[in-house]
Design a protein around this motif. Structure first.
Motif, PDB file in Angstrom:
ATOM      1  N   LYS A   9       1.906  -5.449 -11.188  1.00  0.00           N
ATOM      2  CA  LYS A   9       0.471  -5.508 -10.932  1.00  0.00           C
ATOM      3  C   LYS A   9       0.192  -5.654  -9.432  1.00  0.00           C
ATOM      4  N   VAL A  10       0.950  -6.512  -8.758  1.00  0.00           N
ATOM      5  CA  VAL A  10       0.787  -6.710  -7.316  1.00  0.00           C
ATOM      6  C   VAL A  10       1.112  -5.434  -6.568  1.00  0.00           C
ATOM      7  N   ASP A  12       1.036  -2.297  -7.686  1.00  0.00           N
ATOM      8  CA  ASP A  12       0.017  -1.281  -7.950  1.00  0.00           C
ATOM      9  C   ASP A  12      -1.250  -1.538  -7.147  1.00  0.00           C
ATOM     10  N   ARG A  13      -1.666  -2.806  -7.066  1.00  0.00           N
ATOM     11  CA  ARG A  13      -2.849  -3.151  -6.269  1.00  0.00           C
ATOM     12  C   ARG A  13      -2.630  -2.827  -4.802  1.00  0.00           C
ATOM     13  N   ARG A  14      -1.439  -3.139  -4.291  1.00  0.00           N
ATOM     14  CA  ARG A  14      -1.122  -2.868  -2.894  1.00  0.00           C
ATOM     15  C   ARG A  14      -1.138  -1.360  -2.626  1.00  0.00           C
ATOM     16  N   GLN A  15      -0.587  -0.572  -3.564  1.00  0.00           N
ATOM     17  CA  GLN A  15      -0.558   0.876  -3.383  1.00  0.00           C
ATOM     18  C   GLN A  15      -1.966   1.452  -3.333  1.00  0.00           C
ATOM     19  N   LYS A  16      -2.842   1.010  -4.211  1.00  0.00           N
ATOM     20  CA  LYS A  16      -4.220   1.500  -4.209  1.00  0.00           C
ATOM     21  C   LYS A  16      -4.941   1.123  -2.922  1.00  0.00           C
ATOM     22  N   ARG A  17      -4.701  -0.093  -2.444  1.00  0.00           N
ATOM     23  CA  ARG A  17      -5.332  -0.552  -1.216  1.00  0.00           C
ATOM     24  C   ARG A  17      -4.871   0.267  -0.013  1.00  0.00           C
ATOM     25  N   SER A  20      -6.082   4.078  -0.233  1.00  0.00           N
ATOM     26  CA  SER A  20      -7.519   4.308  -0.118  1.00  0.00           C
ATOM     27  C   SER A  20      -7.943   4.514   1.337  1.00  0.00           C
ATOM     28  N   ARG A 101       3.529   1.363  -1.910  1.00  0.00           N
ATOM     29  CA  ARG A 101       3.537   0.003  -2.432  1.00  0.00           C
ATOM     30  C   ARG A 101       4.628  -0.856  -1.830  1.00  0.00           C
TER      31      ARG A 101
END
Length: 113
Positions: A9-10, A12-17, A20, A101
Motif C-alpha cells: 500500500k505504501v 503504491d501510494r508513493r508510485q502514484k505521488r 503524478s 515506487r
C-alpha cells in the motif's frame, strides 16, 4: 493488516505521488526504472506520443560480459551509462528521472548518476 499488505500500500501510494508530477516529451523523456531482485531495467518514454524511445537493462547483450561478476549497484551504474549513450545517439540531452515506487538510493541512485 499484514506487513506485506502495508508495504504494498505504501509503495503504491508513493508510485502514484511520484508519477503524478512527472511527464516526458520527445525532447525530454521520462526515464522509468524497474528494479527486480536480480536485474534493473530503464526505459526512456515520451508520454506525449506514448512511445518508448530507448531502453537498457542488465540483460542486454552489450552488458552481459561487462557485468558478469559485478555487484548489483555497479551493474546498475553500467545500465545508466548505456541508456545515456543510447539517448545521446538520438540527440536527447535531458531527461526526467522517474524512480517510480523505489526510494532514491542504492541501485536506483546508481542508474540516475
Amino acid at each position: 493488516m499484514s506487513s506485506e499488505k502495508k508495504l504494498r500500500k505504501v509503495r503504491d501510494r508513493r508510485q502514484k505521488r511520484v508519477r503524478s508530477k512527472i511527464f516526458g516529451t520527445e525532447q525530454k523523456p521520462r526515464l522509468s526504472v524497474y528494479r527486480s531482485s536480480r536485474y534493473i531495467y530503464v526505459q526512456a518514454i515520451a508520454d506525449d506520443i506514448g512511445k518508448t524511445l530507448a531502453e537498457a537493462s542488465a540483460l542486454s547483450n552489450e552488458l552481459k560480459d561487462k557485468i558478469g561478476g559485478l555487484k548489483k549497484v555497479d551493474a546498475a551504474a553500467e545500465v545508466g551509462r548505456l541508456i545515456g549513450k543510447r539517448l545521446l545517439a538520438k540527440n536527447i540531452n535531458e531527461a526526467v528521472f522517474d524512480r517510480g515506487r523505489y526510494l532514491y538510493h542504492g541501485r536506483v541512485k546508481a542508474v540516475a548518476e
